[in-house]
Design a protein around this motif. Sequence first.
Motif, PDB file in Angstrom:
ATOM      1  N   HIS A   1       0.630  -1.316   0.108  1.00  0.00           N
ATOM      2  CA  HIS A   1       0.316   0.097   0.017  1.00  0.00           C
ATOM      3  C   HIS A   1       1.399   1.547  -0.008  1.00  0.00           C
ATOM      4  CE1 HIS A   1       0.710   1.158   4.012  1.00  0.00           C
ATOM      5  NE2 HIS A   1       1.595  -0.324   4.290  1.00  0.00           N
ATOM      6  N   ASP A   2       0.379   2.294  -0.483  1.00  0.00           N
ATOM      7  CA  ASP A   2       1.407   3.757  -0.755  1.00  0.00           C
ATOM      8  C   ASP A   2       0.654   4.950   0.658  1.00  0.00           C
ATOM      9  OD1 ASP A   2      -0.988   4.700  -0.975  1.00  0.00           O
ATOM     10  OD2 ASP A   2      -0.204   4.893  -2.746  1.00  0.00           O
ATOM     11  N   GLY A   3       0.593   3.565   1.959  1.00  0.00           N
ATOM     12  CA  GLY A   3       0.607   4.016   3.163  1.00  0.00           C
ATOM     13  C   GLY A   3       1.676   4.406   3.964  1.00  0.00           C
TER      14      GLY A   3
ATOM     15  N   ALA B   1      -3.388   8.532   6.691  1.00  0.00           N
ATOM     16  CA  ALA B   1      -4.193   7.314   7.374  1.00  0.00           C
ATOM     17  C   ALA B   1      -5.764   6.812   7.131  1.00  0.00           C
ATOM     18  CB  ALA B   1      -4.293   7.184   8.964  1.00  0.00           C
ATOM     19  N   SER B   2      -6.196   6.259   6.903  1.00  0.00           N
ATOM     20  CA  SER B   2      -7.502   5.211   6.436  1.00  0.00           C
ATOM     21  C   SER B   2      -8.066   4.793   7.609  1.00  0.00           C
ATOM     22  CB  SER B   2      -7.864   4.525   5.323  1.00  0.00           C
ATOM     23  OG  SER B   2      -6.593   4.980   3.865  1.00  0.00           O
ATOM     24  N   VAL B   3      -9.143   4.950   8.554  1.00  0.00           N
ATOM     25  CA  VAL B   3      -9.347   4.400   9.360  1.00  0.00           C
ATOM     26  C   VAL B   3     -11.349   3.770   8.664  1.00  0.00           C
ATOM     27  CG1 VAL B   3     -10.121   4.143  12.273  1.00  0.00           C
ATOM     28  CG2 VAL B   3      -8.980   5.658  10.713  1.00  0.00           C
TER      29      VAL B   3
ATOM     30  N   SER C   1      -3.446  15.706   0.805  1.00  0.00           N
ATOM     31  CA  SER C   1      -5.062  15.115   1.001  1.00  0.00           C
ATOM     32  C   SER C   1      -4.410  13.636  -0.060  1.00  0.00           C
ATOM     33  CB  SER C   1      -6.001  15.542   0.994  1.00  0.00           C
ATOM     34  OG  SER C   1      -5.778  15.716  -0.452  1.00  0.00           O
ATOM     35  N   SER C   2      -5.352  12.989   0.627  1.00  0.00           N
ATOM     36  CA  SER C   2      -4.894  11.998  -0.097  1.00  0.00           C
ATOM     37  C   SER C   2      -5.688  11.468  -1.612  1.00  0.00           C
ATOM     38  CB  SER C   2      -5.814  10.167   0.317  1.00  0.00           C
ATOM     39  OG  SER C   2      -7.300  10.494   0.591  1.00  0.00           O
ATOM     40  N   ARG C   3      -6.484  12.686  -2.209  1.00  0.00           N
ATOM     41  CA  ARG C   3      -6.299  12.541  -3.470  1.00  0.00           C
ATOM     42  C   ARG C   3      -5.735  12.344  -4.682  1.00  0.00           C
ATOM     43  NH1 ARG C   3     -11.307  13.308  -6.194  1.00  0.00           N
ATOM     44  NH2 ARG C   3     -12.765  14.418  -5.775  1.00  0.00           N
TER      45      ARG C   3
ATOM     46  N   ALA D   1      -3.977   9.763  -5.045  1.00  0.00           N
ATOM     47  CA  ALA D   1      -3.831   8.943  -5.249  1.00  0.00           C
ATOM     48  C   ALA D   1      -4.984   7.669  -4.856  1.00  0.00           C
ATOM     49  CB  ALA D   1      -3.076   7.979  -4.025  1.00  0.00           C
ATOM     50  N   SER D   2      -6.271   8.542  -4.549  1.00  0.00           N
ATOM     51  CA  SER D   2      -7.355   7.967  -3.860  1.00  0.00           C
ATOM     52  C   SER D   2      -8.988   8.350  -4.454  1.00  0.00           C
ATOM     53  CB  SER D   2      -7.763   7.526  -2.415  1.00  0.00           C
ATOM     54  OG  SER D   2      -8.643   7.797  -2.320  1.00  0.00           O
ATOM     55  N   GLY D   3      -9.283   7.778  -5.635  1.00  0.00           N
ATOM     56  CA  GLY D   3     -10.114   8.646  -6.449  1.00  0.00           C
ATOM     57  C   GLY D   3     -11.779   7.468  -6.678  1.00  0.00           C
TER      58      GLY D   3
ATOM     59  N   GLU E   1     -12.099   4.768  -7.012  1.00  0.00           N
ATOM     60  CA  GLU E   1     -11.298   3.173  -7.194  1.00  0.00           C
ATOM     61  C   GLU E   1     -11.429   3.058  -5.816  1.00  0.00           C
ATOM     62  OE1 GLU E   1      -9.353   5.365  -8.317  1.00  0.00           O
ATOM     63  OE2 GLU E   1      -8.579   5.234  -6.588  1.00  0.00           O
ATOM     64  N   HIS E   2     -10.543   4.231  -4.738  1.00  0.00           N
ATOM     65  CA  HIS E   2     -10.967   3.659  -2.974  1.00  0.00           C
ATOM     66  C   HIS E   2     -12.046   3.550  -3.074  1.00  0.00           C
ATOM     67  CE1 HIS E   2      -6.506   3.488  -3.788  1.00  0.00           C
ATOM     68  NE2 HIS E   2      -6.666   3.625  -3.035  1.00  0.00           N
ATOM     69  N   LYS E   3     -12.857   4.320  -3.699  1.00  0.00           N
ATOM     70  CA  LYS E   3     -14.573   4.467  -3.443  1.00  0.00           C
ATOM     71  C   LYS E   3     -14.991   3.105  -2.719  1.00  0.00           C
ATOM     72  CE  LYS E   3     -17.272   8.567  -3.126  1.00  0.00           C
ATOM     73  NZ  LYS E   3     -17.684   9.793  -3.060  1.00  0.00           N
TER      74      LYS E   3
ATOM     75  N   SER F   1     -13.197   0.343  -2.991  1.00  0.00           N
ATOM     76  CA  SER F   1     -12.231  -0.134  -2.396  1.00  0.00           C
ATOM     77  C   SER F   1     -12.697  -0.444  -0.664  1.00  0.00           C
ATOM     78  CB  SER F   1     -10.931  -0.498  -2.607  1.00  0.00           C
ATOM     79  OG  SER F   1     -10.656  -1.063  -1.183  1.00  0.00           O
ATOM     80  N   HIS F   2     -13.764   0.529  -0.980  1.00  0.00           N
ATOM     81  CA  HIS F   2     -14.024   0.838   1.277  1.00  0.00           C
ATOM     82  C   HIS F   2     -15.073  -0.033   0.743  1.00  0.00           C
ATOM     83  CE1 HIS F   2     -10.650   3.140   1.924  1.00  0.00           C
ATOM     84  NE2 HIS F   2     -10.828   4.498   0.948  1.00  0.00           N
ATOM     85  N   ALA F   3     -16.198   0.012   0.027  1.00  0.00           N
ATOM     86  CA  ALA F   3     -17.569  -0.560   0.148  1.00  0.00           C
ATOM     87  C   ALA F   3     -17.601  -1.783  -0.349  1.00  0.00           C
ATOM     88  CB  ALA F   3     -18.458   0.645  -1.138  1.00  0.00           C
TER      89      ALA F   3
ATOM     90  N   ILE G   1     -19.978   6.497   0.317  1.00  0.00           N
ATOM     91  CA  ILE G   1     -18.713   6.848   0.576  1.00  0.00           C
ATOM     92  C   ILE G   1     -18.131   7.617   0.497  1.00  0.00           C
ATOM     93  CG2 ILE G   1     -16.207   5.789   1.880  1.00  0.00           C
ATOM     94  CD1 ILE G   1     -17.857   3.030   1.799  1.00  0.00           C
ATOM     95  N   ARG G   2     -17.198   8.674   1.731  1.00  0.00           N
ATOM     96  CA  ARG G   2     -17.660   9.907   1.767  1.00  0.00           C
ATOM     97  C   ARG G   2     -17.760  10.911   0.644  1.00  0.00           C
ATOM     98  NH1 ARG G   2     -10.933   8.382   1.403  1.00  0.00           N
ATOM     99  NH2 ARG G   2     -11.086   7.365   2.864  1.00  0.00           N
ATOM    100  N   PRO G   3     -19.290  11.126   1.032  1.00  0.00           N
ATOM    101  CA  PRO G   3     -19.918  11.637  -0.419  1.00  0.00           C
ATOM    102  C   PRO G   3     -19.268  13.674  -0.486  1.00  0.00           C
ATOM    103  CG  PRO G   3     -20.716  11.694   1.857  1.00  0.00           C
ATOM    104  CD  PRO G   3     -20.201  10.993   2.376  1.00  0.00           C
TER     105      PRO G   3
HETATM  106  O1  13P Z   1      -5.366   4.648  -0.231  1.00  0.00           O
HETATM  107  C1  13P Z   1      -5.090   5.460   0.175  1.00  0.00           C
HETATM  108  C2  13P Z   1      -4.452   5.625  -1.180  1.00  0.00           C
HETATM  109  O2  13P Z   1      -3.822   4.593  -1.899  1.00  0.00           O
HETATM  110  C3  13P Z   1      -5.822   6.648   0.837  1.00  0.00           C
HETATM  111  O3  13P Z   1      -6.860   6.023   1.305  1.00  0.00           O
HETATM  112  P1  13P Z   1      -8.514   6.969   1.438  1.00  0.00           P
HETATM  113  O4  13P Z   1      -8.931   6.380   0.028  1.00  0.00           O
HETATM  114  O5  13P Z   1      -8.675   6.899   2.869  1.00  0.00           O
HETATM  115  O6  13P Z   1      -7.548   8.372   1.098  1.00  0.00           O
END
Ligand code: 13P
Length: 359
Positions: free
Chosen positions: A133-135, A141-143, A252-254, A256-258, A260-262, A264-266, A332-334
């Motif tokens: 992961h790129d964190g 940090a993602s919670v 922000s994580s913008r 690296a996170s659009g 496709e990340h929403k 993944s979170h879903a 997720i994060r509207p």
């Molecule tokens: O995973 C991330 C970047 O790869 C960042 O995470 P978020 O989607 O929680 O912002």
Amino acid sequence: MSPDGIKLLKTPVLDKSKWMQLPRDVIIGHDVLAQLPKVCEDLQVSGSALVFSGKGTMDVAGSQVLSLVREVMDAELFIVDTITPEIISEAEEAGSGVDVFIGVGGGKVIDTAKIVSYNCCRPFISIPTAASHDGIASSRASVPVKGGSVSLEANPPIALIADTGIIAAAPHRLLAAGCADVISNYTAILDWELSHRLRGEPVSEYAIALARMTAEIISKNADLIKPHSEESAWTVVKALLSSGVAMSIAGSSRPASGGEHKFSHALDQIAPGKGLHGEQCGIGSIITMYLHGGDWRGIRTSLKKIGAPTTPKEMGIDDYSAAQALVLAHTIRPERFTILDMGVTEEVARELIAMLYEE
Ligand SMILES: O=C(CO)COP(=O)(O)O
Ligand SMILES: NC(=O)C1=CN([C@@H]2O[C@H](COP(=O)(O)OP(=O)(O)OC[C@H]3O[C@@H](n4cnc5c(N)ncnc54)[C@H](OP(=O)(O)O)[C@@H]3O)[C@@H](O)[C@H]2O)C=CC1
Ligand SMILES: [Zn+2]
């Protein structure tokens, strides 16, 4: 006029400021774990430490790190099984009065250490055991929270120590997931630019350029990313580092996170414990690249070459759940506007998932 008779020009005031935090010491290479006491000395870190590790990663590197830290300061251990707001509070209590936090493990361990470090106003050292992961070096940090996920501001590591021997020995699935997390920068950027055009959201050209370049390097080298190769571990760790720096530049994580990340979170809500974060983001990126009208097949080819999954089935997730995650992604994060926030019906979601299996 100045006292010397020099005419002073009135310059317009730019009412803008930005505070970026980046890692200070970055050590990548073979057997670099042993450098930890030296790094602490270089950063003038002393007193007491709280070492975070995972149940499995304790044997991989956690125990060794604990012994190394105890050569130079007092150290206690905190095992992170899962990341929740409750665990974070517990860890903060355990870390009260501690001088430095050290995270040794995967993304969950590192994110926990990072948040606790931020909340306790003490530095944090990142020791990833996998390039998943790129964190590993980011200031975010993602919670996971009820019904979604939050992206929190956190401390970037004061030092990153990435032992390529340990990382190359980890299951290849983890390295492939890290590559997929970075490749997904392509669509994260497109979503950010879309939000800029439709919502006026400010963008950072430098963060975008760095995040895109990082995705390009991994895609171009997809043929060279091999299981258990230290050379591959090098390439991927450097990519994860620069993707993390892009997030720090953006604040922000913008980048690296659009969408496709929403997605993944879903999926984490709908089908927990199946796919890895990066794997899910990679698949989400094929879909959102298709929606953006870009080279979605190119993303799929790179993921296949690397050995990352390109269908939900490969992650043990059924297509119905994956389609549901696509429909739910916008919840997720509207506030984070992406192409998935433009309306994805159940029917369209099913078609998008079916497309992943096309030859
Ligand atoms: O995973 C991330 C970047 O790869 C960042 O995470 P978020 O989607 O929680 O912002
Ligand atoms: N802050 C940020 O900018 C970012 C944060 N993230 C977050 O990171 C997390 C995903 O990270 P990820 O690493 O995929 O998930 P995990 O932290 O859940 O790790 C996945 C698994 O890999 C194991 N593992 C790690 N290293 C090794 C090794 N060397 N050998 C064998 N097993 C190993 C872990 O063991 P163990 O059981 O010991 O933990 C765990 O079981 C998510 O929570 C995601 O939101 C992702 C991207 C960016
Ligand atoms: Zn990610």
